[in-house]
Every structure is written in C-alpha cells, then in structure tokens.
Design an enzyme around this catalytic site. Structure first.
Site, mmCIF file in Angstrom:
data_model
loop_
_atom_site.group_PDB
_atom_site.id
_atom_site.type_symbol
_atom_site.label_atom_id
_atom_site.label_comp_id
_atom_site.label_asym_id
_atom_site.label_seq_id
_atom_site.Cartn_x
_atom_site.Cartn_y
_atom_site.Cartn_z
ATOM 1 N N ASP A 53 11.634 -0.096 -0.836
ATOM 2 C CA ASP A 53 11.711 1.196 -0.137
ATOM 3 C C ASP A 53 12.176 0.757 1.167
ATOM 4 O O ASP A 53 11.463 0.115 1.688
ATOM 5 C CB ASP A 53 10.537 2.121 -0.300
ATOM 6 C CG ASP A 53 10.759 3.610 0.079
ATOM 7 O OD1 ASP A 53 10.510 4.408 -0.903
ATOM 8 O OD2 ASP A 53 10.671 3.866 1.153
ATOM 9 N N SER B 34 17.519 -1.806 2.529
ATOM 10 C CA SER B 34 18.350 -0.613 2.525
ATOM 11 C C SER B 34 19.324 -0.874 1.432
ATOM 12 O O SER B 34 20.040 -1.943 1.398
ATOM 13 C CB SER B 34 19.160 -0.399 3.764
ATOM 14 O OG SER B 34 20.034 0.687 3.405
ATOM 15 N N VAL B 35 19.584 -0.136 0.543
ATOM 16 C CA VAL B 35 20.329 -0.170 -0.808
ATOM 17 C C VAL B 35 21.686 0.018 -0.159
ATOM 18 O O VAL B 35 22.649 -0.328 -1.046
ATOM 19 C CB VAL B 35 20.145 0.891 -1.825
ATOM 20 C CG1 VAL B 35 18.778 0.841 -2.318
ATOM 21 C CG2 VAL B 35 20.115 2.435 -1.209
ATOM 22 N N ASN C 275 16.797 4.984 -7.823
ATOM 23 C CA ASN C 275 16.258 5.997 -7.477
ATOM 24 C C ASN C 275 16.577 6.423 -6.053
ATOM 25 O O ASN C 275 16.093 7.675 -5.463
ATOM 26 C CB ASN C 275 14.657 6.037 -7.863
ATOM 27 C CG ASN C 275 13.783 7.201 -7.279
ATOM 28 O OD1 ASN C 275 14.001 8.280 -7.789
ATOM 29 N ND2 ASN C 275 12.995 7.025 -6.029
ATOM 30 N N SER D 36 21.714 14.520 -10.523
ATOM 31 C CA SER D 36 20.828 15.851 -10.340
ATOM 32 C C SER D 36 21.575 16.970 -10.594
ATOM 33 O O SER D 36 22.875 17.020 -10.904
ATOM 34 C CB SER D 36 20.938 15.702 -8.861
ATOM 35 O OG SER D 36 20.488 17.059 -8.282
ATOM 36 N N TYR E 206 25.492 15.543 -1.324
ATOM 37 C CA TYR E 206 24.736 15.388 -2.240
ATOM 38 C C TYR E 206 25.169 15.656 -3.664
ATOM 39 O O TYR E 206 24.933 14.600 -4.820
ATOM 40 C CB TYR E 206 23.291 15.990 -2.195
ATOM 41 C CG TYR E 206 22.011 15.771 -3.052
ATOM 42 C CD1 TYR E 206 21.347 14.758 -2.849
ATOM 43 C CD2 TYR E 206 21.799 16.615 -3.987
ATOM 44 C CE1 TYR E 206 20.342 14.220 -3.672
ATOM 45 C CE2 TYR E 206 20.646 16.227 -4.914
ATOM 46 C CZ TYR E 206 19.889 15.086 -4.848
ATOM 47 O OH TYR E 206 18.827 14.981 -5.602
ATOM 48 N N LYS F 142 25.995 12.585 -6.345
ATOM 49 C CA LYS F 142 25.066 12.774 -7.806
ATOM 50 C C LYS F 142 25.985 12.826 -8.799
ATOM 51 O O LYS F 142 25.690 12.083 -9.997
ATOM 52 C CB LYS F 142 24.106 13.848 -7.709
ATOM 53 C CG LYS F 142 23.001 13.604 -6.733
ATOM 54 C CD LYS F 142 22.419 12.286 -7.049
ATOM 55 C CE LYS F 142 20.988 12.110 -6.401
ATOM 56 N NZ LYS F 142 20.466 10.811 -6.509
ATOM 57 N N ALA G 25 11.879 17.841 -9.211
ATOM 58 C CA ALA G 25 10.487 17.588 -9.164
ATOM 59 C C ALA G 25 10.241 17.789 -7.614
ATOM 60 O O ALA G 25 11.077 17.883 -6.670
ATOM 61 C CB ALA G 25 10.305 15.950 -9.349
ATOM 62 N N ALA G 26 8.696 18.063 -7.474
ATOM 63 C CA ALA G 26 8.513 18.333 -5.884
ATOM 64 C C ALA G 26 8.329 17.066 -5.219
ATOM 65 O O ALA G 26 7.383 16.323 -5.738
ATOM 66 C CB ALA G 26 7.434 19.295 -6.028
ATOM 67 N N ARG H 208 8.999 14.818 -1.137
ATOM 68 C CA ARG H 208 9.072 15.016 0.445
ATOM 69 C C ARG H 208 10.402 15.957 0.489
ATOM 70 O O ARG H 208 10.715 16.651 1.234
ATOM 71 C CB ARG H 208 9.205 13.727 1.195
ATOM 72 C CG ARG H 208 7.998 13.202 1.160
ATOM 73 C CD ARG H 208 8.188 11.994 2.211
ATOM 74 N NE ARG H 208 9.151 11.117 2.081
ATOM 75 C CZ ARG H 208 9.772 10.399 2.848
ATOM 76 N NH1 ARG H 208 9.477 10.192 4.141
ATOM 77 N NH2 ARG H 208 10.883 9.315 2.519
#
Length: 303
Positions: free
Chosen positions: A39, A74-75, A101, A153, A166, A170, A198-199, A201
């Site tokens: 992360d 960082s990816v 992810n 997504s 986004y 995706k 999903a919920a 941040r």
C-alpha cells in the site's frame, strides 16, 4: 464441500492498507497464505504516501499467527514493483497469487475533467496492474502456477456518471484479463476479474447508512478467494456485493450478413434491431470468434 486452503501459497495484494484490499489480505492469511501487503498509503485521490497502513495490516496478520511483509511501493513505479516482487521471492521463494486491487478516484464529469486526472487514474488502475502482472509473470510461468485477480468495476462494465477515467481503466483490465488468460493457460496461470460493490473510503458519503452496512468489504472477499484458489476458473468476470454474486459476460450476437453494396449503410440502419437481437448470442472463447462468424456468414451467402 472442501475448504479453500491457501497453506503454502504466497500472495501479493496491492492497495491492501485498508478497505477491500485489507480484507483480501487478512482472508488469505487466515487461510494459510503468506501475504505481502502493498500500500502506498496515500489519500483516495492518490496524494501522499506512507508505509504505515500496510505495516498495520501486517501487524494484524502476525498477531493472528500468520506470515506477512509490508511494502510501500507505488504500483505506477515499475522499478519499485520489481523490487516488491523480489522482496516476496527473497522471503518465501515463490509467488502464487497476485490481487491487483490498488486504485484511486478523481471523479468529475468528462467536460470538467483535466486530462491529467484522466491519465493518472488510468496509470494507477491499468498500468499499475500491468506493472505488477509483468513483474510476477515470468515467475509464475517458471513454476507453472499462478492466480491473478484484476479488480474491474461496474463503472467500467456498464458506465457511471462522472467516472469516465475510472470506467475506461476498469474495462481495460477486462481486456487485459481476456488475453492473459489465453497466454497463461499452458502454464496453469488463471487470470480473472472481480467487480466489487463495497463501502470503502472511496464510496463513503455517497450512500445511506443502511446501504453502507450491507456493502461491507468483507462481503466481496469470498469471490476473491474463489478466483485466487487452486480450483479457480479462468477468464471469468465475477461480480460481488452485499453477499450477492453474479457473473458478467461480453457477448457476441448472431448478427446478420448484408454484404457490401452502395445501400448497405441504409439497410444496416433499417435492420439494426436484428443485428443487436440477443437471442442466440454467444460468449466467444477468443477474439477470433467474431471474424469466424462474419466470414462464415459471408461464405454461406455466396453458396
């Protein structure tokens, strides 16, 4: 019913310092996997960096008796990703599972969006997954085993206002999965996509308390475990949210041969409903299916 067991497996989970990624990492560790928790530790929009979020998850895994390492790469940094993969190899000697992810949001309507925000989201979601997958690919090929989960997504599959960047990134991951699943097949590398609801941040403030309670990140984890397991399918788009699971498919209709004449555009417009009719549609096993269908109909029309 045999339990999904990851004992002896080594997993890398990106964006695992919180939210869904954290739940993925914890679940894999609980079922026996050694987990490298990656992360960057930035904000939802990608700003900032700290390895503390990843380390906190590692500490939780170790406290429960599991094995884990923290990584703050960082990816988007290919060299840092290579070093991350080497970190896992140095510690555990192999890499069996990659869960791509990591992600950020820079939501705005397309009219108001800066191209820099479009590019950054694509860099993190798409190129981040590419960097991580490229780094593990030779090792999975050599050991003739690998399980890769791309996080797609519903915004990419079906669209969502304000998320052109986004959504584009995706859906691109689905295209990446389609080809890598074909290329990885000979060496037992299965590549799949997970479309979570999903919920986290990234969604708080957008939904009611009741809906947020139903959309716990934990409810997505079973789908990830199925896609990362030894018994995993390949080339599957599995959707998950609130304990409900679906599959998404990119299909090809049977179509209609019209030939090529001066008035083909007009005839196509007139009969477009027949072309888009979904009865008899198929899920192609590769991109060649489209050309096979088209040429087949053309040759049949000549007979």
């Amino acid at each position: 019913m045999s339990k999904l067991d990851f004992t002896g497996r080594v997993a890398i989970v990106t964006g695992a310092g919180g939210g869904m990624g954290k739940q993925h990492a914890l679940a894999l560790a609980r079922r026996g996997a050694k987990v490298l928790v990656n992360d960057l530790g930035g904000a939802v929009d990608g700003a900032g960096a700290s390895v503390s979020a990843a380390q906190a998850v590692v500490d939780e895994i170790r406290a429960a008796g599991g094995e884990a390492l923290a990584n703050g790469a960082s990816v988007t940094d290919a060299a840092a990703v290579e070093a991350m993969v080497q970190q896992a190899l140095d510690a555990w000697g192999r890499i069996d599972i990659l869960v791509n992810n990591a992600g950020i949001l820079r939501d705005k309507s397309f009219a108001k969006m800066d191209l820099s925000d479009f590019k950054l989201v694509v860099d993190v979601h798409l190129m981040g997954a590419v960097n991580c997958t490229k780094a593990v690919w030779p090792h999975m090929n050599a050991q003739k085993y690998g399980r890769i989960v791309m996080t797609t997504s519903s915004s990419g599959l079906y669209g969502n206002f304000g998320q052109s960047n986004y959504g584009a990134a995706k859906l691109a991951l689905v295209g990446l999965m389609q080809t890598l699943s074909l290329e990885g097949a000979k060496n037992n590398i299965h590549v799949n996509c997970l479309a979570p609801t999903a919920a986290t941040r990234m969604t708080e403030g957008l939904m009611s308390a009741e809906v947020l309670a139903a959309l716990k990140p934990e409810a997505v984890v079973p789908a990830m475990l199925v896609l990362a397991a030894e018994s995993a399918p390949t080339r599957t788009i599995l959707c998950a949210g609130a304990g409900t699971y679906e599959a998404a498919h990119i299909t090809l209709t049977e179509g209609l041969h019209l030939g090529l004449t001066e008035d083909t555009p007009e005839r196509l417009a007139e009969r477009l409903a027949e072309v888009t009719d979904r009865s008899g549609e198929q899920v192609p096993q590769s991109g060649a299916a489209q050309g096979t269908n088209e040429v087949g109909k053309a040759l049949a029309a000549q007979r």
